[in-house]
Design a protein around this motif. Structure first.
Motif, short mmCIF file in Angstrom:
data_model
loop_
_atom_site.label_atom_id
_atom_site.label_comp_id
_atom_site.label_asym_id
_atom_site.label_seq_id
_atom_site.Cartn_x
_atom_site.Cartn_y
_atom_site.Cartn_z
N LYS A 143 0.82 -1.21 0.00
CA LYS A 143 0.00 0.00 0.00
C LYS A 143 0.86 1.26 0.00
CE LYS A 143 -2.26 -1.77 3.52
NZ LYS A 143 -3.16 -1.98 4.68
N LEU A 144 0.46 2.21 -0.82
CA LEU A 144 1.07 3.54 -0.86
C LEU A 144 -0.04 4.55 -0.60
CD1 LEU A 144 3.63 5.24 -1.45
CD2 LEU A 144 2.85 5.35 -3.83
N SER A 145 0.09 5.32 0.49
CA SER A 145 -1.03 6.15 0.93
C SER A 145 -0.60 7.57 1.28
CB SER A 145 -1.69 5.53 2.18
OG SER A 145 -2.08 4.19 1.95
N PHE A 146 -1.55 8.48 1.13
CA PHE A 146 -1.40 9.84 1.63
C PHE A 146 -2.79 10.39 1.90
CE2 PHE A 146 -1.76 10.37 -2.95
CZ PHE A 146 -2.57 11.47 -3.11
N GLN A 147 -2.84 11.37 2.79
CA GLN A 147 -4.10 12.03 3.11
C GLN A 147 -4.03 13.46 2.62
OE1 GLN A 147 -6.30 10.59 6.44
NE2 GLN A 147 -6.41 12.65 7.33
N VAL A 148 -5.12 13.92 2.02
CA VAL A 148 -5.12 15.26 1.46
C VAL A 148 -6.41 15.97 1.83
CG1 VAL A 148 -5.99 14.39 -0.76
CG2 VAL A 148 -4.89 16.63 -0.66
N ALA A 149 -6.28 17.23 2.27
CA ALA A 149 -7.43 18.06 2.60
C ALA A 149 -7.87 18.82 1.35
CB ALA A 149 -7.07 19.03 3.71
N ILE A 150 -9.15 18.68 1.01
CA ILE A 150 -9.70 19.34 -0.18
C ILE A 150 -10.38 20.64 0.27
CG2 ILE A 150 -11.16 19.08 -2.20
CD1 ILE A 150 -9.01 16.95 -2.02
N PRO A 151 -9.97 21.79 -0.25
CA PRO A 151 -10.57 23.07 0.18
C PRO A 151 -12.08 23.10 0.00
CG PRO A 151 -8.59 23.46 -1.10
CD PRO A 151 -8.88 21.99 -1.23
N GLY A 212 -14.11 19.75 1.03
CA GLY A 212 -14.36 20.19 2.40
C GLY A 212 -13.95 19.17 3.45
N THR A 213 -13.34 18.05 3.03
CA THR A 213 -12.92 17.02 3.97
C THR A 213 -11.46 16.63 3.67
OG1 THR A 213 -13.56 15.11 2.60
CG2 THR A 213 -15.27 16.12 3.97
N SER A 214 -10.91 15.79 4.53
CA SER A 214 -9.61 15.17 4.28
C SER A 214 -9.86 13.73 3.83
CB SER A 214 -8.74 15.18 5.54
OG SER A 214 -8.36 16.50 5.87
N VAL A 215 -9.31 13.34 2.70
CA VAL A 215 -9.55 12.02 2.13
C VAL A 215 -8.25 11.22 2.13
CG1 VAL A 215 -9.24 12.93 -0.21
CG2 VAL A 215 -10.37 10.75 0.11
N LEU A 216 -8.34 9.95 2.51
CA LEU A 216 -7.21 9.04 2.47
C LEU A 216 -7.15 8.39 1.09
CD1 LEU A 216 -4.91 7.45 3.86
CD2 LEU A 216 -6.65 5.77 4.56
N VAL A 217 -6.07 8.63 0.36
CA VAL A 217 -5.87 8.05 -0.97
C VAL A 217 -4.84 6.93 -0.85
CG1 VAL A 217 -5.14 8.49 -3.33
CG2 VAL A 217 -6.37 10.27 -2.06
N SER A 218 -5.19 5.73 -1.30
CA SER A 218 -4.29 4.59 -1.18
C SER A 218 -4.23 3.84 -2.51
CB SER A 218 -4.77 3.62 -0.09
OG SER A 218 -4.77 4.25 1.18
N PHE A 219 -3.01 3.50 -2.91
CA PHE A 219 -2.77 2.64 -4.07
C PHE A 219 -2.45 1.25 -3.54
CE2 PHE A 219 -1.77 6.96 -5.32
CZ PHE A 219 -2.34 7.08 -6.58
N HIS A 220 -3.33 0.29 -3.81
CA HIS A 220 -3.17 -1.09 -3.33
C HIS A 220 -2.64 -1.98 -4.44
CE1 HIS A 220 -5.47 -1.26 0.63
NE2 HIS A 220 -5.56 0.00 0.25
N PHE A 221 -1.77 -2.92 -4.08
CA PHE A 221 -1.26 -3.90 -5.03
C PHE A 221 -1.19 -5.26 -4.35
CE2 PHE A 221 1.93 -6.26 -7.43
CZ PHE A 221 1.57 -5.99 -8.74
N SER A 222 -1.70 -6.30 -5.01
CA SER A 222 -1.65 -7.65 -4.46
C SER A 222 -1.18 -8.62 -5.53
CB SER A 222 -3.02 -8.08 -3.92
OG SER A 222 -3.96 -8.17 -4.98
N ALA A 223 -0.60 -9.73 -5.09
CA ALA A 223 -0.02 -10.69 -6.03
C ALA A 223 -0.22 -12.11 -5.54
CB ALA A 223 1.48 -10.42 -6.20
#
Length: 242
Positions: A143-151, A212-223
């Motif tokens: 998983k590669l993740s970051f959280q971003v606040a959207i104005p 208007g919120t903070s959203v958690l964005v995650s890139f998932h990879f499985s094998a």
């Protein structure tokens, strides 16, 4: 936690008999938990060593949109687990790679990228207990993740990224999740068969419902545990709006 030898909503994939490995347990609530160890049959009985340790995940940074990252000077301290690495591509296929691995030799712009291994194929983890693009457990995904606040002043918000995806689809696959909810349009498990990539591809995800919120964005990879290829690589990630 697990049923019929498969991963459950709280437990990563079980360990095969007569081998070592790691189980990740993610309790839904705080409190005391009982750990019971069992085998699949009488022929798998025997002595074993069990080590239990508590994991404290690193803090997740919250960025404020707009953001635009090319990963040339900084990896931006994104939260990474499993095979995800950041840096310059230096691919050299090991004997563990499947035939015909097709990595990118440069990033979409420059040399800096995030990828599921930068110098070799991704790990054949055997954690792909997925059916019809529904994950039985995401605990052991890379998983590669970051959280971003959207104005709140924006009326439209968009996640944009460039991807090079050389995964053994549909057995190995990826998806974007927003607040841990999969975005179906980003799932690669619905491909009929594997085809080698030949160019970086731009992808967009609508984030307007997260304004208007903070959203958690995650890139998932499985094998799965069989054939693997070069992997999934990401470059030029941005969140923009108006």
């Amino acid at each position: 936690c697990a049923g019929n030898g498969k991963a459950g909503p709280l437990l990563s994939s079980p360990i095969s008999p007569f081998s070592g490995g790691e189980l990740i347990f993610s309790p839904a609530t705080a409190g005391d938990h009982i750990i019971a160890v069992d085998s699949g049959g009488a022929t798998e009985a025997g002595a074993f060593d069990l080590t239990v340790s508590e994991m404290f995940p690193p803090l997740l940074n919250t960025f404020t949109a707009p953001i635009s990252w090319d990963f040339e000077q900084s990896c931006q301290d994104l939260l990474a687990s499993g095979d995800w690495e950041c840096g310059n591509l230096d691919f050299a296929a090991s004997p563990a790679c499947g035939m015909g691995a097709a990595p990118p030799w440069v990033g979409h712009t420059g040399k800096g990228v995030w990828g599921t291994r930068l110098d070799d194929c991704y790990t054949a983890r055997g954690n792909n207990a997925h059916t019809n693009c529904v994950a039985a457990s995401t605990a052991d995904d890379s998983k590669l993740s970051f959280q971003v606040a959207i104005p709140a002043t924006w009326t439209k918000a968009t996640l944009t990224y460039w991807a090079w995806d050389d995964s053994h689809t549909p057995n190995d696959w990826s998806e974007v999740r927003l607040d841990d909810v999969p975005v179906p349009a980003t799932q690669t498990c619905n491909k009929a068969s594997y085809s080698a990539p030949t160019a970086w591809v731009q992808h967009t995800v609508d984030l307007s419902q997260k304004i208007g919120t903070s959203v958690l964005v995650s890139f998932h990879f499985s094998a799965d545990a069989s054939t693997n290829h070069a992997g999934l690589y990401l470059d030029d990630i941005s969140v923009s709006g108006m």
